[in-house]
Design a protein around this motif. Structure first.
Motif: not given
Length: 140
Positions: A48-61
């Motif tokens: 985000e400090s480089f301007g990338v918007k993160v939508t969320g996180y993911s984990v194995d099922e």
């Protein structure tokens, strides 16, 4: 002097992170960090400090639980997102030892994931500014 070469590499490292962040942004797709731990949070903040918007996180099922979130962002089922991986950019963000190292390697080699990046952030809390401010101590 070898230490001088090290200091030259610090600028290069920061530039590499910026280049990777620009590549991630260039896809114009939702950015999902693989993992949901403290390293993933640090990577999110750095992106985000480089301007990338993160939508969320993911984990194995097997670790997924509906309606959970981490640091204010949703946690997705990686196995479900992977079915439509072309619609996402995945960034590796995991912590741990042997188990996660093996899983990280599997993630990286996964041929079904089209847009994947390993964003190596500050693995330890020493920034470029910290090193520059303490250059004399490092040389010593």
């Amino acid at each position: 002097m070898e230490i001088e070469k090290f200091f030259e590499q610090i600028d290069s490292f920061q530039d590499n992170k910026k280049i990777i962040a620009e590549k991630i942004k260039s896809h114009n797709l939702p950015v999902v960090i693989f993992g949901a731990g403290t390293l993933a949070e640090r990577i999110k903040n750095s992106l985000e400090s480089f301007g990338v918007k993160v939508t969320g996180y993911s984990v194995d099922e097997k670790y997924f639980s509906p309606d959970k979130n981490f640091c204010g962002l949703p946690i997705f089922n990686f196995d479900e997102l992977r079915k439509n991986s072309a619609k996402y950019v995945f960034v590796l963000g995991m912590e741990g030892q042997e188990t996660n190292c093996k899983r990280s390697w599997e993630f990286y080699r996964d041929g079904k994931i089209l847009h994947k990046y390993v964003f190596i952030d500050d693995i330890f809390p020493i920034s470029k500014n910290f090193i520059s401010d303490n250059k004399a101590h490092f040389i010593e």
